[in-house]
Motif scaffolding. Structure first.
Motif, mmCIF file in Angstrom:
data_model
loop_
_atom_site.group_PDB
_atom_site.id
_atom_site.type_symbol
_atom_site.label_atom_id
_atom_site.label_comp_id
_atom_site.label_asym_id
_atom_site.label_seq_id
_atom_site.Cartn_x
_atom_site.Cartn_y
_atom_site.Cartn_z
ATOM 1 N N LEU A 403 48.645 45.660 30.115
ATOM 2 C CA LEU A 403 48.197 44.439 29.443
ATOM 3 C C LEU A 403 48.669 43.237 30.261
ATOM 4 C CD1 LEU A 403 49.109 45.285 25.720
ATOM 5 C CD2 LEU A 403 46.927 45.690 26.906
ATOM 6 N N PRO A 404 47.810 42.641 31.089
ATOM 7 C CA PRO A 404 48.211 41.429 31.810
ATOM 8 C C PRO A 404 48.391 40.283 30.819
ATOM 9 C CG PRO A 404 46.252 42.434 32.798
ATOM 10 C CD PRO A 404 46.448 43.056 31.453
ATOM 11 N N LEU A 405 49.532 39.616 30.882
ATOM 12 C CA LEU A 405 49.881 38.630 29.850
ATOM 13 C C LEU A 405 49.380 37.226 30.145
ATOM 14 C CD1 LEU A 405 53.547 39.834 29.249
ATOM 15 C CD2 LEU A 405 51.544 40.262 27.800
ATOM 16 N N ASP A 406 49.018 36.959 31.395
ATOM 17 C CA ASP A 406 48.665 35.591 31.759
ATOM 18 C C ASP A 406 47.188 35.424 32.086
ATOM 19 O OD1 ASP A 406 51.350 34.872 31.493
ATOM 20 O OD2 ASP A 406 51.790 35.406 33.568
ATOM 21 N N LEU A 407 46.378 36.449 31.876
ATOM 22 C CA LEU A 407 44.955 36.360 32.171
ATOM 23 C C LEU A 407 44.176 35.979 30.910
ATOM 24 C CD1 LEU A 407 44.332 39.505 34.430
ATOM 25 C CD2 LEU A 407 44.859 37.151 35.120
ATOM 26 N N ASP A 408 43.262 35.029 31.056
ATOM 27 C CA ASP A 408 42.385 34.675 29.935
ATOM 28 C C ASP A 408 41.425 35.837 29.658
ATOM 29 O OD1 ASP A 408 43.511 32.144 29.732
ATOM 30 O OD2 ASP A 408 42.063 31.256 31.121
ATOM 31 N N PHE A 409 41.036 35.947 28.393
ATOM 32 C CA PHE A 409 40.052 36.981 28.047
ATOM 33 C C PHE A 409 39.195 36.506 26.875
ATOM 34 C CE2 PHE A 409 43.676 37.761 25.342
ATOM 35 C CZ PHE A 409 43.178 38.283 24.167
#
Length: 409
Positions: A403-409
């Motif tokens: 789970l990348p924490l700093d990527l917008d989704f």
């Protein structure tokens, strides 16, 4: 006999199943940045609204300058000047030219613009030494957007480009769901505000800042409330005071099995669910609805890593559902593990990690220890490695979900 542990999915379903998105209403454009548009937006004006010049130069009838060359230029009288927002010449007589600025409307009778660079920049008369084709350097009306075009679809997230487009077609407001108002309460007699001296048995309150910042990053409005002591009535009084401005309440601390677990003591008699979830960190969880408006309340563990991971897994999806954003949960991505890891059986572990993509290949490296109090390691991580409940060890090179924490989704 051991207590039943809900799965992460079971608790997330408990959180989301009765939550309804916030009501839609028209909002000023700048207030909708990052929110989902709740209507199909159809253009009522064209972009451009009129034929306009793409260059600084002279508006002409292309037939009048068709023979122009360096060796045999064409000379035309200049009958006026048109600036953007200052169009006094509306029509062009045959055999004449009008000076025109970029963005200014092309007058009737003109079908091309001669850039300054192709002329002597004359004032009363212009010498044209190169011939434009019909339509050259003219932006036709509706070239970008036509009247009746669907420009923003319902559900589209409004970023700077979409906000700019809405303003360009004359929309001052757009229908969307508002940002949830999130009240964050930290409990603990030992807590102190940053900036004040510490006693020998006190600590600074980092959790409320951590959670308020996470809520704001998610697009919500965060209200960080002062520290609440370990007294059930003091907690209930603080909660009651805050419900008037809360769409969501998030607490940290006081949810486990100790003698001073004030949140659990105060809210369990009011129907809030408390129980263990099969995850590490973040096993003790609580969720329910409180007050006259049935405001959702998340009671998160007090250790900072547990609190933050719980926010990502449960609070963030709820906020996104309230705002009408999809997907609700942060998507996982595959990556190769760089180091061996172990995990307790029966628990889904979320390991702090550094996620890197190089040359199209994604890798992930565990950061620090597994302790749920290690906020320094959390600050150095940018992802969580998800280790399933039935996996107790993984070797280097194993493919894992991250789970990348700093990527917008």
């Amino acid at each position: 006999m051991t207590d039943h542990l809900d799965s992460v999915e079971e608790h997330l379903d408990r959180v989301l199943r009765d939550l309804e998105p916030l009501p839609v209403f028209p909002q000023p454009l700048m207030d909708t940045l990052g929110l989902a548009c709740a209507e199909d937006v159809v253009a009522t004006v064209a972009l451009p609204a009129f034929d306009n010049s793409a260059m600084d130069g002279y508006a002409v009838a292309s037939a009048d300058v068709a023979t122009a060359t360096e060796e045999s230029p064409v000379h035309l009288p200049v009958v006026g000047e048109i600036g953007a927002g200052n169009a006094q010449v509306l029509a062009l007589a045959p055999g004449t030219a009008v000076k025109i600025m970029t963005g200014a409307p092309v007058p009737t009778g003109a079908d091309a613009v001669v850039p300054y660079e192709w002329t002597d920049r004359g004032v009363a008369q212009v010498t044209v030494s190169r011939a434009p084709a019909a339509g050259q350097h003219v932006r036709p009306a509706g070239e970008d957007v036509g009247v009746g075009d669907l420009v923003i679809e319902r559900g589209a997230v409004l970023g700077p480009r979409q906000v700019g487009l809405l303003a360009s077609i004359g929309r001052a407001t757009v229908r969307s769901r508002p940002r949830p108002r999130v009240v964050i309460l930290s409990t603990g007699t030992e807590l102190r505000e940053p900036g004040v001296p510490l006693g020998h048995d006190s600590i600074y309150d980092g959790n409320s800042f951590l959670l308020a910042a996470a809520a704001r990053q998610a697009g919500a409005i965060a209200y960080r409330v002062g520290i609440v002591p370990d007294e059930p009535q003091a907690f209930l009084d603080a909660l009651e005071d805050q419900l008037v401005r809360a769409d969501v309440v998030v607490t940290s601390g006081g949810v486990s099995q100790g003698d001073f677990d004030v949140v659990k003591a105060a809210l369990a008699p009011r129907g809030v669910w408390f129980g263990p979830v099969a995850m590490q960190p973040g096993k003790p969880q609580g969720f329910g609805f409180v007050g006259e408006d049935n405001t959702p309340v998340f009671t998160l563990p007090g250790n900072p890593v547990s609190s933050y991971v719980s926010f990502q897994l449960f609070v963030l999806p709820a906020l996104r559902k309230l705002m009408g954003l999809t997907p609700w949960s942060r998507p996982g991505v595959p990556a190769r593990l760089t180091h061996a890891v172990t995990s307790p059986p029966g628990r889904r572990q979320y390991l702090r990690a550094e996620y890197v993509v190089e040359g199209g290949a994604a890798s992930v490296s565990p950061v620090g220890g597994a302790g749920s109090h290690l906020i320094g390691d959390l600050a150095n991580a940018n992802a969580l490695v998800v280790v399933p409940e039935d996996v107790t060890s993984l070797e280097p090179g194993a493919q894992v979900s991250v789970l990348p924490l700093d990527l917008d989704f």
